[in-house]
Design an enzyme around this catalytic site. Sequence first.
Site, PDB file in Angstrom:
ATOM      1  N   LYS A 171      -6.207   3.978   9.161  1.00 29.29           N
ATOM      2  CA  LYS A 171      -5.222   4.900   8.586  1.00 29.29           C
ATOM      3  C   LYS A 171      -5.712   6.344   8.685  1.00 29.29           C
ATOM      4  CE  LYS A 171      -3.084   1.589   5.449  1.00 29.29           C
ATOM      5  NZ  LYS A 171      -3.024   1.084   4.070  1.00 29.29           N
ATOM      6  N   SER A 196       0.799  -1.224   0.000  1.00 28.76           N
ATOM      7  CA  SER A 196       0.000   0.000   0.000  1.00 28.76           C
ATOM      8  C   SER A 196       0.832   1.275   0.000  1.00 28.76           C
ATOM      9  CB  SER A 196      -0.966   0.003   1.187  1.00 28.76           C
ATOM     10  OG  SER A 196      -0.256   0.236   2.378  1.00 28.76           O
TER      11      SER A 196
END
Length: 789
Positions: free
Chosen positions: A730, A687
């Site tokens: 996140k 990611s």
Amino acid sequence: MNNTLINQPNEETIPEVLPIIPTMDVVVFPNMIVPLLVSDEKIIKGVNHALQESKLIFLLAAKDSADSAEGAIGTSDLYQVGTIATIMRLIKIPEGGVKILVQGIGKGRVQEIISADDILQAHVEPIHLESNDIEQLLPHIRSIKAVAEKMATSGHSFSPDFHIILSKMQDPEKIADFVLSHLSLTVEQGQQLLEVESQEELLETIYHYLHQEIEVAEIQEKIRSNAREAMNKAQKEYYLREQLKAIKQELGEDDLEEIDVMIEKLESLPVTQEIKEEVMRQINRLERTAPDSLEATVTRNYLEWIFALPWNKETEDNLDIKHAKEILDADHYGLKDVKERILDFISVRNLKQDGYAPILCFVGPPGTGKTSLGKSIARSLGRTYHRISLGGVKDEAEIRGHRRTYVGAMPGRFIQAIRKANSSNPLIVIDELDKIGSDFRGDPSAAMLEVLDPQQNNSFYDNYLGVPFDLSKILFIATANSLDTIPGPLRDRLEIIELSGYTVDEKVNIAKRHLLNKAILDTGLDPEKITISDEVIHDLIANYTREAGVRQLERLIRKLCSKEARAIVEKNSSITFSNNNIEEYLGPRSFLDDENINHGKHVGISNGLAWTSYGGDILKIEAVLIPGTGKLLLTGQLGDVMKESAQAAVSYARAHAGRFGIEDSLFKSNDLHIHVPAGAIPKDGPSAGITMLSAILSTITKRPINANYAMTGELNLRGEVMRIGGLKEKVLAAKRNKLSYVIAPMKNKNDLKDMNEVTDGIDIIWVEHVDEVLERVLEPIKRKKSKQA
Ligand SMILES: Nc1ncnc2c1ncn2[C@@H]1O[C@H](COP(=O)(O)OP(=O)(O)OP(=O)(O)O)[C@@H](O)[C@H]1O
Ligand SMILES: [Mg+2]
């Protein structure tokens, strides 16, 4: 046995025609005296007829197959060879019929059956045995005597006289008659003997039957003695036990009561016969060993365990949904989805109590309430609660137990838990399932499979117990910080429920409604007197903690409460906490100005977002160009997937170098170094693709990156931004770190649908292509270099 009762008629005096008397179930031999019962009219007539004449009759045995019903015997049912006998006595029976005593005097064969004057008669031809040489007969006589001796010495049913008398006899036929009278023969066997033609054959056949007899007798004796043995064993044990008691009493080792108590307890233990037998073996063993020996201690411990376990002791479930909901809400703030799943689960149990119970597994960052939810569920169901932590467990024996031969052996944790919970259906929280290890001492996760598998756990075998125990009634709830380290087969058995980090608002609410109350209760403060304002709580969350859950926050609140307690005890005054004085009690704010996160603009440094088992976090990525030969250097403990995504980013940059005004020769004459700080922590995953590309292009083009952005997204070689995981965590991390924007893949947009509490206060920019990212984060080159640093 008598053969001198009457004067034997010689052959001449035997009439040619004799009345027949059929005999059932018996073959009469010459020289044998036998009582017979006669009830058939026709036969009685024959008897009377004989009595008036020579007193002689002809006895013929009826075949086994003949129907014994009276009068039904036809002449075809009779054998052809029979015995000529004389009637010695006759007694009339009042109820009808007569009883006669007959003695055989010779053998005869039927020539013709005559049925005249209503009397059954036959033409009889006397027959004689062919006599053999005595030399020829001797071996047979010897074998018969030998068998007889064997029978006598081995204590068979024959009387000992049998052998003594026999040993003195010499005449073959007399020997035959004597033995014969002792054998129990069937009609068929008897008839066969009657029909033999020579002395030799007679002896041979007798020997054969005698031998058979002894074999049968031997088998019977064996069966009898086996039965006797089995019966005696119990008596013997009792007897020995009594003796042992006496001996021990003499020795002063009087622990009888202990043993007796154990035997009594064992009787009422609700376990299978198999288990009882094993336990009894151990009790016997204890009795046999000296009471102070190490072995006795080991056995005693074992028995203590057996008797202490709640074999069949169950608590009844409270499956009232309303009650469950009340308790879950009272114990935990928020967690709406999770609570719903738990209520679903309880509803299913409502409908089918003994059905398959899935094993729930709560997965999420630390301090998000996984363990305490487990406790709440136990409370709402009314089950006893026990927690087993598997963190760092490497030894299989921790789960399956040690064999008793080890010094200090113990049952595994599950059996221990059952004993402590004192119920065979507790709720067991298996904490930190993801931290289970394995080494040379075996693989505990394999043992865990057995514990959690509904197919096998109803007879879980603990090495220490040595007998199966039913774990299937236990309700297991597992917790883990991450699924990655849980072995696949184990994960398959779990129903995963994810818990994510809390937003600031949620944390404030949790603190006010739960953490503070708990802390007050634990410190013994007066709830009326202490107040911690919202501002202070906000301060704690923002400046003292950086966590997904609330554990740190809980600790701080406790600390404040204990400061308050101290003030009351020492100065009898209470403290009013405020943002101004809080540093006095908690020390300086740790995260006020985090130098780790830069909010300025730097070349070659970009903010990524990571998702770890501790929740979300900021992941800085640095890139520099150094003179070299076109190599790519990657440092900071990157995993394989992360390394590959770095390579992909470099390839994308090279492929599109022209668009950014970069000459390809630059790549050839320089090495590119990518570093992800906090080098000691392993990192992996795809990611960070767009984050790396941003850092690479920034360092090559010297365009600074706007550090108010954090980004996450996987990059493919065409520059598309692909889906990533853990977006909620996140975003929360970016908020915690006071960043203004998060760049995330368009494909993840649905992840945050209806999550205003997460997205509030931060801008999320959804992108499909990496160009959109670069456009935003890469600033134009600053002309005035002096201002940049
Ligand atoms: N939603 C909530 N409402 C009320 N209290 C909560 C909530 N979430 C967590 N807590 C409290 O936070 C503390 C820590 O929670 P808990 O020990 O259950 O964390 P955990 O998820 O098991 O963490 P770990 O992964 O480290 O084991 C507990 O005192 C718990 O009661
Ligand atoms: Mg926990």
